[in-house]
Design an enzyme around this catalytic site. Structure first.
Site, PDB file in Angstrom:
ATOM      1  N   HIS A 143      48.009  34.675  44.991  1.00 55.56           N
ATOM      2  CA  HIS A 143      49.013  35.376  45.803  1.00 55.56           C
ATOM      3  C   HIS A 143      50.293  35.500  44.985  1.00 55.56           C
ATOM      4  CE1 HIS A 143      51.583  35.611  49.749  1.00 55.56           C
ATOM      5  NE2 HIS A 143      51.467  36.777  49.135  1.00 55.56           N
ATOM      6  N   HIS A 144      50.703  36.724  44.710  1.00 59.02           N
ATOM      7  CA  HIS A 144      51.949  36.998  44.017  1.00 59.02           C
ATOM      8  C   HIS A 144      52.933  37.617  45.003  1.00 59.02           C
ATOM      9  CE1 HIS A 144      49.890  37.305  39.786  1.00 59.02           C
ATOM     10  NE2 HIS A 144      50.031  36.065  40.207  1.00 59.02           N
ATOM     11  N   GLU A 145      53.747  36.795  45.641  1.00 55.24           N
ATOM     12  CA  GLU A 145      54.806  37.325  46.512  1.00 55.24           C
ATOM     13  C   GLU A 145      56.041  37.550  45.652  1.00 55.24           C
ATOM     14  OE1 GLU A 145      56.878  39.162  48.564  1.00 55.24           O
ATOM     15  OE2 GLU A 145      55.090  38.619  49.717  1.00 55.24           O
ATOM     16  N   HIS A 183      50.167  44.298  49.396  1.00 49.96           N
ATOM     17  CA  HIS A 183      50.801  44.365  50.708  1.00 49.96           C
ATOM     18  C   HIS A 183      52.213  44.931  50.572  1.00 49.96           C
ATOM     19  CE1 HIS A 183      48.273  41.924  53.699  1.00 49.96           C
ATOM     20  NE2 HIS A 183      47.490  42.349  52.709  1.00 49.96           N
ATOM     21  N   GLU A 184      52.617  45.654  51.614  1.00 49.08           N
ATOM     22  CA  GLU A 184      53.923  46.329  51.664  1.00 49.08           C
ATOM     23  C   GLU A 184      54.056  47.440  50.629  1.00 49.08           C
ATOM     24  OE1 GLU A 184      54.091  42.517  53.463  1.00 49.08           O
ATOM     25  OE2 GLU A 184      54.305  42.681  51.287  1.00 49.08           O
ATOM     26  N   GLU A 238      47.711  47.006  52.270  1.00 50.67           N
ATOM     27  CA  GLU A 238      48.157  46.908  53.666  1.00 50.67           C
ATOM     28  C   GLU A 238      48.800  48.254  53.993  1.00 50.67           C
ATOM     29  OE1 GLU A 238      50.637  43.746  56.355  1.00 50.67           O
ATOM     30  OE2 GLU A 238      51.532  44.441  54.498  1.00 50.67           O
ATOM     31  N   GLU A 274      49.918  41.189  61.715  1.00 51.70           N
ATOM     32  CA  GLU A 274      50.996  40.205  61.821  1.00 51.70           C
ATOM     33  C   GLU A 274      52.013  40.634  62.874  1.00 51.70           C
ATOM     34  OE1 GLU A 274      53.561  40.184  58.203  1.00 51.70           O
ATOM     35  OE2 GLU A 274      52.276  41.859  57.636  1.00 51.70           O
TER      36      GLU A 274
END
Length: 322
Positions: free
Chosen positions: A34-36, A104-105, A123, A129
């Protein structure tokens, strides 16, 4: 709102990346990175090569990237030219490293996964969510967002009242039933799926969870049986690796009794169908966690009348009888 948050290679002190990966691989399981980025795009660009190399070293072959918040540097936006180029560069670099990307985003996809099939999903729309979304939303996305490529909608919610993290335990009520959530594995296509709820919530409904264990993630054939955007959609898909079929249907805020025709099945073959449907007293607003599970023999001439509650749906696994 900070330029530097993570370097994407340094784990927290209590996370033993080598030991965890060795253990996972010993069980035949691959972990996902996971790369946030916290939307600090320049910072991610600076560290991306090293981050992907680390993934290769430990056997991670998929990354979920995230861009929560306002894009940094200020003045750029999720859909700005610089940012769109960044998303593309991330997918290209990942392809060179044999890494799949689930962004995502990120910007809404427009068929890019046909050129870069390692872009396994995005996403890029209102996902689950957002607990208070309208049930109608799930009947529209297949005709809008999903035209551009697979969507990580995070299906499989079994506990609809979300109280765990709410002040005072009041929480929010998700407007869906458990059969509706099972159907999303068919109506929201993605070759990367997940079980989005907590393990304890599944333990209370292991008979329904069996469908999540059974349902494939990719298909050799898809048949859109019936739909009215904004009202309902019913999809049948054939497993890519077997002769089994799966059907999913979801409805909007209206109760619907749907007659399913099994004429998509091959002629002359017999199947065992397991039907996960809303209970007669089920309701996506007031009584969401009740359902029925029935098993029957079907063929291409069979028909079934299936009840869908408000915010409800149904899911069917159809396996050939040997």
């Amino acid at each position: 709102e900070k330029d530097y948050v993570f370097d994407f290679v340094t784990p927290y002190p209590d996370f033993d990346i080598a030991a965890l990966n060795d253990y996972a691989h010993s069980k035949g399981i691959k972990l996902m990175m996971h790369h946030e980025t916290s939307s600090s795009v320049d910072n991610y660009d600076r560290h991306m090569d090293a981050a992907y190399n680390l993934m290769n070293h430990y056997g991670y072959d998929a990354v979920k990237s995230g861009y929560v918040g306002n894009i940094i540097p200020k003045g750029e936006h999720h859909y700005s030219q610089k940012q769109v180029k960044h998303y593309l560069d991330a997918v290209k670099k990942a392809a060179d490293k044999h890494i799949m990307v689930n962004a995502h985003e990120a910007v809404r996809p427009t068929g890019l996964c046909r050129t870069y099939p390692n872009l396994i999903g995005n996403e890029s729309a209102m996902g689950q969510e957002f607990a208070d979304m309208s049930p109608q939303h799930c009947t529209i996305l297949p005709f809008t967002r999903l035209k551009g490529g697979p969507m990580d909608f995070t299906p499989g919610i079994f506990r609809m009242k979300i109280t765990d993290f709410a002040p005072g335990g009041q929480g929010r009520q998700k407007r869906a039933t458990i059969p509706n959530q099972l159907a999303l594995y068919l109506t929201m296509y993605s070759p990367l799926q997940m079980a989005a709820d907590m393990p304890g919530h599944y333990q209370k409904h292991m008979d329904a969870f069996q469908f999540i264990k059974d349902v494939p993630v990719d298909w050799s054939k898809s048949v859109y049986l019936d739909a009215e955007p904004g009202e309902f959609i019913v999809v049948a898909r054939k497993d890519k690796g077997s002769d089994a079929w799966y059907v999913g249907g979801v409805t909007d805020e209206n109760v619907r009794d749907y007659t399913l025709d099994y004429n998509f099945l091959p002629l002359g073959k017999t199947y065992e169908a397991t039907i996960y449907a809303d209970a007669p007293d089920g309701d996506g607003f007031d009584n969401p966690e009740v359902y029925t599970i029935t098993t029957k023999t079907v063929d291409s001439t069979s028909k079934d009348k299936i009840h869908m509650a408000r915010g409800g749906g149904f899911a069917i696994s159809i396996k050939p009888v040997e």
